[in-house]
Design a protein around this motif. Sequence first.
Motif, mmCIF file in Angstrom:
data_model
loop_
_atom_site.group_PDB
_atom_site.id
_atom_site.type_symbol
_atom_site.label_atom_id
_atom_site.label_comp_id
_atom_site.label_asym_id
_atom_site.label_seq_id
_atom_site.Cartn_x
_atom_site.Cartn_y
_atom_site.Cartn_z
ATOM 1 N N LEU A 188 0.825 -1.208 0.000
ATOM 2 C CA LEU A 188 0.000 0.000 0.000
ATOM 3 C C LEU A 188 0.863 1.264 0.000
ATOM 4 O O LEU A 188 1.877 1.328 0.704
ATOM 5 C CB LEU A 188 -0.897 0.024 1.237
ATOM 6 C CG LEU A 188 -1.952 -1.080 1.348
ATOM 7 C CD1 LEU A 188 -2.666 -0.967 2.684
ATOM 8 C CD2 LEU A 188 -2.945 -1.003 0.208
ATOM 9 N N PRO A 189 0.467 2.264 -0.778
ATOM 10 C CA PRO A 189 1.163 3.554 -0.690
ATOM 11 C C PRO A 189 0.840 4.239 0.631
ATOM 12 O O PRO A 189 -0.173 3.951 1.265
ATOM 13 C CB PRO A 189 0.600 4.337 -1.880
ATOM 14 C CG PRO A 189 -0.708 3.702 -2.188
ATOM 15 C CD PRO A 189 -0.625 2.268 -1.772
ATOM 16 N N LYS A 190 1.709 5.154 1.035
ATOM 17 C CA LYS A 190 1.417 5.954 2.223
ATOM 18 C C LYS A 190 0.171 6.795 1.967
ATOM 19 O O LYS A 190 -0.110 7.191 0.828
ATOM 20 C CB LYS A 190 2.610 6.858 2.540
ATOM 21 C CG LYS A 190 3.873 6.108 2.923
ATOM 22 C CD LYS A 190 5.010 7.083 3.192
ATOM 23 C CE LYS A 190 6.284 6.334 3.558
ATOM 24 N NZ LYS A 190 7.422 7.258 3.791
ATOM 25 N N LYS A 191 -0.570 7.077 3.041
ATOM 26 C CA LYS A 191 -1.808 7.838 2.896
ATOM 27 C C LYS A 191 -1.583 9.180 2.225
ATOM 28 O O LYS A 191 -2.437 9.678 1.489
ATOM 29 C CB LYS A 191 -2.451 8.040 4.263
ATOM 30 C CG LYS A 191 -3.002 6.765 4.880
ATOM 31 C CD LYS A 191 -3.688 7.032 6.210
ATOM 32 C CE LYS A 191 -4.257 5.750 6.810
ATOM 33 N NZ LYS A 191 -4.909 5.995 8.113
ATOM 34 N N THR A 192 -0.418 9.773 2.479
ATOM 35 C CA THR A 192 -0.123 11.084 1.892
ATOM 36 C C THR A 192 0.366 10.986 0.458
ATOM 37 O O THR A 192 0.580 12.016 -0.191
ATOM 38 C CB THR A 192 0.943 11.793 2.745
ATOM 39 O OG1 THR A 192 2.107 10.950 2.828
ATOM 40 C CG2 THR A 192 0.428 12.096 4.135
ATOM 41 N N SER A 193 0.552 9.755 -0.050
ATOM 42 C CA SER A 193 1.136 9.571 -1.383
ATOM 43 C C SER A 193 0.108 9.402 -2.486
ATOM 44 O O SER A 193 0.462 9.482 -3.667
ATOM 45 C CB SER A 193 2.067 8.344 -1.376
ATOM 46 O OG SER A 193 3.104 8.490 -0.439
ATOM 47 N N TYR A 194 -1.149 9.143 -2.142
ATOM 48 C CA TYR A 194 -2.145 8.820 -3.161
ATOM 49 C C TYR A 194 -2.264 9.922 -4.217
ATOM 50 O O TYR A 194 -2.248 9.654 -5.424
ATOM 51 C CB TYR A 194 -3.511 8.573 -2.510
ATOM 52 C CG TYR A 194 -3.661 7.184 -1.937
ATOM 53 C CD1 TYR A 194 -4.210 6.156 -2.686
ATOM 54 C CD2 TYR A 194 -3.260 6.906 -0.639
ATOM 55 C CE1 TYR A 194 -4.365 4.879 -2.168
ATOM 56 C CE2 TYR A 194 -3.399 5.626 -0.105
ATOM 57 C CZ TYR A 194 -3.953 4.618 -0.872
ATOM 58 O OH TYR A 194 -4.093 3.358 -0.353
ATOM 59 N N GLU A 195 -2.420 11.157 -3.774
ATOM 60 C CA GLU A 195 -2.590 12.254 -4.731
ATOM 61 C C GLU A 195 -1.370 12.396 -5.635
ATOM 62 O O GLU A 195 -1.500 12.607 -6.842
ATOM 63 C CB GLU A 195 -2.853 13.572 -3.989
ATOM 64 C CG GLU A 195 -4.205 13.662 -3.313
ATOM 65 C CD GLU A 195 -4.258 12.942 -1.978
ATOM 66 O OE1 GLU A 195 -3.205 12.424 -1.529
ATOM 67 O OE2 GLU A 195 -5.347 12.887 -1.378
ATOM 68 N N GLY A 196 -0.170 12.284 -5.055
ATOM 69 C CA GLY A 196 1.052 12.424 -5.842
ATOM 70 C C GLY A 196 1.208 11.318 -6.866
ATOM 71 O O GLY A 196 1.615 11.559 -8.014
ATOM 72 N N ILE A 197 0.876 10.079 -6.476
ATOM 73 C CA ILE A 197 0.983 8.949 -7.402
ATOM 74 C C ILE A 197 0.018 9.128 -8.564
ATOM 75 O O ILE A 197 0.372 8.915 -9.731
ATOM 76 C CB ILE A 197 0.700 7.628 -6.661
ATOM 77 C CG1 ILE A 197 1.814 7.340 -5.644
ATOM 78 C CG2 ILE A 197 0.586 6.468 -7.646
ATOM 79 C CD1 ILE A 197 1.501 6.194 -4.714
ATOM 80 N N LEU A 198 -1.212 9.532 -8.247
ATOM 81 C CA LEU A 198 -2.204 9.720 -9.306
ATOM 82 C C LEU A 198 -1.825 10.867 -10.229
ATOM 83 O O LEU A 198 -1.996 10.770 -11.454
ATOM 84 C CB LEU A 198 -3.576 9.976 -8.686
ATOM 85 C CG LEU A 198 -4.758 10.008 -9.669
ATOM 86 C CD1 LEU A 198 -4.867 8.689 -10.418
ATOM 87 C CD2 LEU A 198 -6.053 10.305 -8.932
ATOM 88 N N LYS A 199 -1.293 11.943 -9.670
ATOM 89 C CA LYS A 199 -0.877 13.079 -10.498
ATOM 90 C C LYS A 199 0.252 12.684 -11.440
ATOM 91 O O LYS A 199 0.248 13.067 -12.613
ATOM 92 C CB LYS A 199 -0.434 14.243 -9.596
ATOM 93 C CG LYS A 199 -0.067 15.506 -10.378
ATOM 94 C CD LYS A 199 -1.254 16.054 -11.147
ATOM 95 C CE LYS A 199 -0.900 17.328 -11.885
ATOM 96 N NZ LYS A 199 -2.045 17.837 -12.694
ATOM 97 N N LYS A 200 1.213 11.910 -10.936
ATOM 98 C CA LYS A 200 2.310 11.437 -11.803
ATOM 99 C C LYS A 200 1.762 10.576 -12.928
ATOM 100 O O LYS A 200 2.185 10.690 -14.087
ATOM 101 C CB LYS A 200 3.335 10.652 -11.003
ATOM 102 C CG LYS A 200 4.496 10.124 -11.865
ATOM 103 C CD LYS A 200 5.436 9.263 -11.082
ATOM 104 C CE LYS A 200 6.576 8.757 -11.973
ATOM 105 N NZ LYS A 200 6.075 7.961 -13.145
ATOM 106 N N ASN A 201 0.805 9.694 -12.609
ATOM 107 C CA ASN A 201 0.215 8.844 -13.632
ATOM 108 C C ASN A 201 -0.496 9.677 -14.687
ATOM 109 O O ASN A 201 -0.418 9.388 -15.892
ATOM 110 C CB ASN A 201 -0.757 7.861 -12.973
ATOM 111 C CG ASN A 201 -1.191 6.757 -13.905
ATOM 112 O OD1 ASN A 201 -2.292 6.798 -14.446
ATOM 113 N ND2 ASN A 201 -0.341 5.759 -14.093
#
Length: 267
Positions: free
Chosen positions: A43-56
Amino acid sequence: MPSSLIDLLKKTHHAEWEATPSWHDATAWLDDLIHFLFPSNNLPKKTSYEGILKKNQIDLENILLSYLDPKKVTIEQKVASFYDELETIYKNLRLDASKIHEYDPAATSVNEVIVSYPGFYAIAVYRIANYLSILQIPVLPRILTEYAHGKTGVDIHPEATIGVPFMIDHGTGIVIGATSVIGRNVSIYQGVTLGALQVAKELYNTKRHPTVGDNVIIYARTTILGGDTVIGENSVIGGSVFLTKSVAPNSQVFNTHQLRITTRGEE
């Protein structure tokens, strides 16, 4: 090496490069997106979801910019539309996974289906590629579904229409053509073909593949052909059936060939 061959390669390679996205970049983007939606135990860190989606999202935009003309295609708008739809795609895939778990006695959990079933993976890639196709993005959707085809043995054209939920069991050898229409709550087993009666380039804009109604089950190695062929809702099509004609709702269709079994040495 002859200079004429070098010149030919340079010319064709440049033309093809301009017209197609990188296979590596496209499949890497898909892998990242699938892992984001279904991360298993990593699982990604809770604070990482937005950053991962933005990179995608940036990765998809860069892929489209690599082969589409932004003067002719509204790339930013299409990317935004895709990610606006992503929640619906995810919810639909959860319904697909739940159906597989419900109807496959070998499945011990929905998570097992998500992380290990090739049929679910093929459906997931199809639903992603299908929406890109709806957005009229060329080439990329087909790269994605052929990537899944290579990994799973399931060949679903991204332009096919498939309702929710949808179950593929086992999956190897399944072919679903571009103009196929599949209703809701349909189950398909390995080796099934939804194909065309004839293959001709001038039929490109013609419905060439079957329509399958809601709540239909199609068992292994069955072939159903033709754009006018309709399998009525609530029907069961048994294994190794060959159909080129429509079937009324609530039908049961079985291959009745007889099997002869003898003991060795008997006359």
